[in-house]
Design a protein around this motif. Sequence first.
Motif, PDB file in Angstrom:
ATOM      1  N   SER B 214       0.831  -1.202   0.000  1.00  0.00           N
ATOM      2  CA  SER B 214       0.000   0.000   0.000  1.00  0.00           C
ATOM      3  C   SER B 214       0.865   1.251   0.000  1.00  0.00           C
ATOM      4  CB  SER B 214      -0.993  -0.006   1.164  1.00  0.00           C
ATOM      5  OG  SER B 214      -0.343  -0.267   2.372  1.00  0.00           O
ATOM      6  N   PHE B 218       0.400   3.999  -2.666  1.00  0.00           N
ATOM      7  CA  PHE B 218       0.262   5.343  -2.114  1.00  0.00           C
ATOM      8  C   PHE B 218       1.192   6.314  -2.842  1.00  0.00           C
ATOM      9  CE2 PHE B 218       1.709   8.306   1.318  1.00  0.00           C
ATOM     10  CZ  PHE B 218       0.511   8.948   1.525  1.00  0.00           C
ATOM     11  N   TRP B 232      -4.082   3.585  -3.104  1.00  0.00           N
ATOM     12  CA  TRP B 232      -4.523   4.689  -3.961  1.00  0.00           C
ATOM     13  C   TRP B 232      -5.573   5.537  -3.261  1.00  0.00           C
ATOM     14  CZ3 TRP B 232      -3.343   7.468  -8.055  1.00  0.00           C
ATOM     15  CH2 TRP B 232      -2.511   6.928  -9.041  1.00  0.00           C
ATOM     16  N   LEU B 234      -6.079   5.926  -0.206  1.00  0.00           N
ATOM     17  CA  LEU B 234      -5.423   6.679   0.861  1.00  0.00           C
ATOM     18  C   LEU B 234      -4.659   7.880   0.291  1.00  0.00           C
ATOM     19  CD1 LEU B 234      -4.964   6.769   3.806  1.00  0.00           C
ATOM     20  CD2 LEU B 234      -3.275   4.967   3.605  1.00  0.00           C
ATOM     21  N   TYR B 236      -5.325   9.551  -2.438  1.00  0.00           N
ATOM     22  CA  TYR B 236      -6.305  10.602  -2.750  1.00  0.00           C
ATOM     23  C   TYR B 236      -6.807  11.238  -1.467  1.00  0.00           C
ATOM     24  CZ  TYR B 236      -6.761   9.249  -7.673  1.00  0.00           C
ATOM     25  OH  TYR B 236      -6.538   9.009  -8.995  1.00  0.00           O
ATOM     26  N   MET B 238      -5.339  11.884   1.202  1.00  0.00           N
ATOM     27  CA  MET B 238      -4.431  12.918   1.682  1.00  0.00           C
ATOM     28  C   MET B 238      -4.852  14.294   1.168  1.00  0.00           C
ATOM     29  SD  MET B 238      -1.670  12.590   3.475  1.00  0.00           S
ATOM     30  CE  MET B 238      -0.253  13.535   2.879  1.00  0.00           C
ATOM     31  N   SER B 248      -9.229   9.052   3.983  1.00  0.00           N
ATOM     32  CA  SER B 248      -7.945   8.462   4.339  1.00  0.00           C
ATOM     33  C   SER B 248      -8.068   7.544   5.554  1.00  0.00           C
ATOM     34  CB  SER B 248      -6.893   9.540   4.586  1.00  0.00           C
ATOM     35  OG  SER B 248      -7.436  10.599   5.320  1.00  0.00           O
ATOM     36  N   ALA B 249      -9.022   7.832   6.422  1.00  0.00           N
ATOM     37  CA  ALA B 249      -9.139   7.026   7.642  1.00  0.00           C
ATOM     38  C   ALA B 249      -9.586   5.602   7.325  1.00  0.00           C
ATOM     39  CB  ALA B 249     -10.118   7.681   8.605  1.00  0.00           C
ATOM     40  N   GLY B 252      -6.964   3.318   5.614  1.00  0.00           N
ATOM     41  CA  GLY B 252      -5.895   3.127   6.587  1.00  0.00           C
ATOM     42  C   GLY B 252      -6.295   2.112   7.635  1.00  0.00           C
TER      43      GLY B 252
END
Lengths: 315, 280, 530
Positions: B214, B218, B232, B234, B236, B238, B248-249, B252
Amino acid sequence: MVPVMIGIAAIVFGLMQIVPGDPAVVLLGQDATPEAVAQLRHALGLDRPLTVQFFSYLGHALRGDLGESIFQHEPVAELVFGRLPATVELALGGLLVALVVGLPLGVLAAVRRGSLFDLLSMAIAQLGVSVPVFWLGIMLMLWFAVQLGWLPAIGRGAPVLSAVGLALAGRPEVLVDSLRHLILPSVTLGTYGAALTSRMVRSSLAETLVEDYVRTARAKGVPGWRVVYVHALRNALLPVVSVIGLQFGTLLGGAVVTETIFGWPGVGQLAVKAISQRDLPLVQGTVLVIALLFSFVNLAVDLVYAAIHPRIRYK
Amino acid sequence: MKARGLPLRRVVRSYSLVVGGLMVLALFVVAAFAPYVTWAPLDQMDMGARLLPPGPGHPLGTDNFGRDMWTRIAYGARPSVLIAVVSVAASAALGSAVGLVAGYFGGWVDLVLMRIVDIFLGFPVIILALALVAALGPGPVHVSIALVAVFWTQYARVVRASALAEKEREFVEAARAAGAGPVRILVRHVFPAALGPVVVLATLGLGTAIVSESTLSFLGFGVQPPAPSWGWTLAYGMRYLREDPYLSAVPGAAIMWTVLGFNLLGDGLRDLLDPRGLSR
Amino acid sequence: MTMLRILARASLGLATALVLLLAAACGGGGGATGGGTGTGSEPGTGRALRVGLDVDAGTLDPRLAQDTSAARVANLIFDGLVQLDANLRPVPDLATSWDNPDPTTWIFHLRDGVKFQDGTDVTADDVVYTFQTILDPAFKAPNRNLYTPIQAVEAVDPHTVKFTLAAPYAPLLSYLDMGIVPKHLAEKDPEFGSHPVGSGPYKFVRWEKGNEIVLEANPDFWGGEPKIGTIEFHVVSDNTARAQALEAGDLDFIQSPLSPQDLKRLAGEPKFKTVTMTGTGYTYLNFNTKDPVLADARVRKALAMLIPQESIVHDIYQDMDKPATSILIPGWAYTDAVKQPAYDPQAAKALLAQAGWADHDGDGVLDKDGRKLSVVIATHSEDPNRTQAVEVIQNTFQANGVDATTSISDWPSFIANVQAGKYQIALLGWLNLVDPDRAMYNQLHTGGGSNWGGYSNPEVDKDLDTGRTSLDQAARAQAYQAAARIIADEVPYYILTYQGFQVVYDPALTGFVPTPTGSFRSLAGASFGK
């Protein structure tokens, strides 16, 4: 060590030959004419036979000349060593977090084995070794920088060393700023180490606490805390030191990601940027310096090991 | 592994084994039965419903294209798990082979092979993987190859150590006296002793592999969109950190669930295979 | 923005915080509310203007400028023969006037009494030297190819320069904003670009590579001494970090590239003045006309009708860029009468059927002669807006029976493949299109240097040649519009967006006129009004 370095240099060189894309094209832009690209390739020596390129690089490198960055027109050594302090500062910050959090947690958990505290701290440690560095970084940034606004989201303050000097000269705010910048990246980087340390310390200390000499000490009436901290902990730290030493690679790998997220101007970022620009001399230089750093750290670990291990010290 | 029974009682008492096993099982179930545990079409975009928070219809909200996040996460388990399993299996196979040969034959063979291991160990992990994927191009196969290049050395070291110890044992001597060839001896007599540590290492390695995969996605080097990918999503996420932290949460958390599961399972296995260990 | 982009650009720059803090510590206060923020050692008086740059300049020698930072900062230190105004029209600078005795001869009359910052006169020899070095292949000027039609540059007298061209070349004037360097300094100093001396409104003070560049007002500037005494350029590579530095009061001025999300937030802030305009670039899809499937103009046109342009611009670019209508960028050659195919899946289907592509085998994917209609859409990973746009386009293609996949790799790999013609559809952009010639000639003329998709249409060639050689602006505009009409119909290029250009700054700054090129030049007449 030298053959290993040559091997690393050879692999990096080989890889960068396979990677599609040409630094000359990246440098000149998409509308550069083929003649201009050819000319620049010639000027950079990229049109020479690969073996010639490699051995000429190697010859220079062995004499300490790492060449010049294609994009930044500066000696690679200067660029890398200019960035190295930032990475070392971050790695030390991470190490500090790992020890300051990990050691006490591990000791307390070992002393109170089976208690709720033990269970909780080990559960947290398990989470700590499982959380992906980049996600942790983002979440910390989101919470402490974006939502709460307590800490800066990105960037580095003045180098801590020089900030300490300024603080002594009556300008403490610079140091405060440096430390504020350092907190989130250090915690991000150090969490894995802290979790690992606490687990190692706990199991290692638990093991020593039941050994004969500790029991003897106890039987002789040495106070409990003295038994734990003086007699047992020292021996319990041995495996911890070597594991942390081995984990330094992970720490540096994590530093690449941490530097990326927090815009920390270190060697890791430099390396990734160099790859993305096909800046071969810079890729070579950063990888070699990091590998060297690696072996120095391993040496340091051996020394620390000897320092806390009486038998090795007196040998 | 020696023919030693694993008492069921010990298996059950090792809660990390049980919890980890259940977490991993849940992951495999979701990955395998993704079409049956989700209800939204995988690729249906709805730009009017971008970045919705969790709510009815979308238990985990929607992504930056208005696709159902739960569906993306469930399908996204597939490439992650597949790449992790393939790369760990290949790393273990390659590393074990090298370790066996180096440990058993010793001498210059050992010297050369271990030098190669040192070279790979000297690399900063992420940088080696990045350079490899940049060289080979993105995509699951290439990512797996990059991960193998990064991870095989651990297995080589572990297996070599036990091969060194094992080759002096009587039953190995006996097999050699009986005329068994080196391959047979290595596979039948030497490798089984190293199997335990390799299994534990591999289980823990699965977690690391998931994170590495990941991380590469990422950084834009992993699975290609529109294939669902935790990394990916995650990446985006950001960009939408302020507007929509879920983006993102959630991926993750999925990664963390997976790694935690494999780590617990690996710890449990270690306790089981190494009864002296006090890390229970 | 993907992390890679951050990686690629967030270099030394983020350490800027140090400098900012030092400045704040010395000056107390600082920030958007004003107050002296110059550190003690800073030259000039009054409040310094702190500008955020996305990349550090590679050099401050205008002839060698490669990146936007280099060109823009050098533009304050040096004068050009002309400057480009907010409508991209050349206006007098060092040259007060010019004339064309014939289409291949340009004569420039230089301003009287202009001095370089070391006190020497600016003469025709300096102009000749500047352009001769650019034209010398050994000098490796990155933009040399813009000037190659120049056959000779001569000094007629100390105040008159004559350019002789090999063939008529209308765009030349737009490129003559190139800074004029002092011959006596530049020719013997290989490090001239690290401590430049020009005749412009600002003087070079110092440059900490990767971190900051400091300029001070040139009291002897021919246009009058600038009111803002000091300009500090701080390199903050990450777009979001730069926006946050502005919000935190550590910067007074930032401009594109910015993230759509940040921009949306800043535009709603009364604390800042946000100016949005159409920039000088477009983001486009490049169709490889040599590809067996895409060689058919009908297929290209149909695919263009399957691009949800409105949604991409609105949802992904958050209206930071504008939906493009054709290859003509707003400016003197623009007309909205030329229109690319609009989003229309029904019409696309019909057009594809006409070209023989239909779902004959009922698997939901269009096919022809037993082959599926398969396309790969490629872009680079550094720009998240582009990767997201590609994802949306892929999705729409797929939904309409086109078997579309994406290929996203980093910039060097991507551009290597595109330049080698190894692509079907590529999403990328062109920048600095100050003249329509620069937006079309190399890209779409038969055999053009950047015509990677092998597009060829004699009609377009003729129009582009006319545009290049005619010195009559109306005739040029007409030629480019004619070419654009054919391009909109045959779709070798589908222009997705006109790249927006945004400037966000402290409203206390008055007299600054933003231009689409991102020029800082008008700072020479700006001040901090109270």
